[in-house]
Scaffold this active site. Structure first.
Site, short mmCIF file in Angstrom:
data_model
loop_
_atom_site.label_atom_id
_atom_site.label_comp_id
_atom_site.label_asym_id
_atom_site.label_seq_id
_atom_site.Cartn_x
_atom_site.Cartn_y
_atom_site.Cartn_z
N CYS A 91 0.73 -1.10 0.08
CA CYS A 91 -0.04 -0.01 -0.10
C CYS A 91 0.82 1.40 0.12
O CYS A 91 0.50 2.07 -0.71
CB CYS A 91 -0.91 0.02 1.20
SG CYS A 91 0.06 -0.13 2.83
N HIS A 106 -3.06 6.53 4.48
CA HIS A 106 -1.51 6.64 4.78
C HIS A 106 -1.07 7.76 4.42
O HIS A 106 -1.35 8.24 3.26
CB HIS A 106 -0.70 5.44 4.00
CG HIS A 106 -0.70 3.96 4.56
ND1 HIS A 106 -1.57 3.81 5.85
CD2 HIS A 106 -0.34 2.82 4.29
CE1 HIS A 106 -1.60 2.29 5.83
NE2 HIS A 106 -0.74 1.89 5.08
#
Length: 355
Positions: free
Chosen positions: A135, A248
């Site tokens: 990710c 994130h």
């Protein structure tokens, strides 16, 4: 490529997990009929219902499933499950898109972010395995790809601030319960993470390696090189877990081979699919909570020159790690392959008609 697909038969492996649920949600958003989607998980989840748009699907047992009835198998149930069942799915004729690290470093298996290196899938046929990157790598390479193409990137320093959803449901639960405990002046118990995560930051994700870097940090080094097809790029990462539920964030500092201006970088980013620039507005910048969570784009903010290097650039990059960082990227890989088949089919038909 949304809404341009045929009618593929799709199996979602790990449908009861955080990423699997979002895979199902995205497929429903894209208009794939529920009758063509199968939800798979371990025996302990058999019979449970998972949402599929305004419908529900009953989870079937992965161990018993016959993949010969499947065109695409989207795996997100852990590396050990992928190693056991992904080859079985591929042998049955399905194209496997795997969201774990099980196959990412195999030279014969493409590691793909469609906006960046879709060409790696040109020779893909039925029975293949394609790997979804980590990710944190995905959002970084999406933001850097147009710049690398234009000016070449020689070195990347990146510090990640990764949400607990990257650790699955247990990570989400641990942050929620620890936060409640802290607010009630109670002691907290660490389970999923080695140390308390509520009101804290943890400077280690995944296991530590002999070189002093964590595996999560080295993933960004290995994967960036493979995706860009450039073994000369140096990537120096520090991966940190922060008390955020979804999204994130990354402080990215990079150096280019050739001179490139900030205005040109802005132009390239605005034209690149999947990227949105959030121009600085006083104290308002792109953040995981206000921009990324629940959204598809990779957001770039705080673009500026690095004062310490003549060809250095700094930027702040945020994205939803469960969507673009996992589920969405896998679905986009499938969509690209479907579009390729549709285009090839149309070209073949045109040749027949002109003969």
């Amino acid at each position: 490529m949304q809404n341009m697909m045929r009618n593929p038969r799709i199996a979602v492996v790990g449908a009861s997990g955080a990423v699997g649920e979002v895979m199902l949600s995205i497929l429903a958003e894209r208009g794939i009929p529920a009758r063509q989607v199968t939800a798979l998980a371990s025996e302990r989840s058999a019979g449970e219902l998972v949402d599929y748009g305004n419908k529900q699907l009953a989870i079937q047992v992965l161990d018993d499933f016959d993949f010969s009835t499947t065109d695409y198998a989207l795996f997100s149930a852990g590396g050990s499950v992928s190693k056991q069942h992904a080859p079985r799915a591929a042998e049955a004729g399905a194209i496997v898109i795997d969201n774990t690290s099980a196959f990412r470093y195999d030279d014969d298996i493409p590691l793909v972010v469609p906006e960046v290196n879709a060409h790696a899938m040109e020779d893909i046929t039925t029975g293949a395995i394609i790997a979804n990157p980590n990710c944190s790598t995905i959002q970084m390479v999406v933001a850097l790809a147009p710049i690398h193409r234009a000016a070449g990137i020689t070195r990347i320093n990146v510090a990640t601030y990764q949400s607990v959803s990257g650790a699955g449901r247990r990570g989400l639960h641990e942050l929620a319960t620890q936060t409640a405990a802290r607010l009630n002046m109670q002691e907290v118990e660490a389970s999923k993470f080695a140390q308390p995560i509520a009101f804290n930051v943890l400077p280690q994700i995944d296991e530590m390696l002999d070189n002093g870097y964590s595996r999560e940090e080295m993933k960004m080094h290995w994967e960036t090189r493979k995706i860009f097809g450039d073994d000369e790029i140096m990537v120096n990462a520090t991966a940190v877990r922060v008390p955020v539920f979804y999204g994130h964030s990354e402080a990215v500092h990079f150096e280019t081979r050739e001179e490139i201006g900030l205005d040109e970088i802005r132009r390239l980013l605005r034209a690149f699919p999947g990227v949105e620039i959030v121009e600085d507005q006083g104290m308002i910048h792109a953040t995981a909570v206000t921009h990324a969570a629940g959204k598809d784009p990779v957001y770039v903010s705080r673009l500026r020159r690095d004062l310490s290097h003549p060809r250095g650039i700094d930027m702040w990059v945020v994205a939803d790690n469960i969507r673009k960082g996992a589920a969405l990227n896998a679905v986009q890989i499938m969509e690209w392959l479907e579009e390729k088949q549709t285009t090839a089919g149309n070209a073949g038909q045109a040749n027949v008609n002109s003969a």
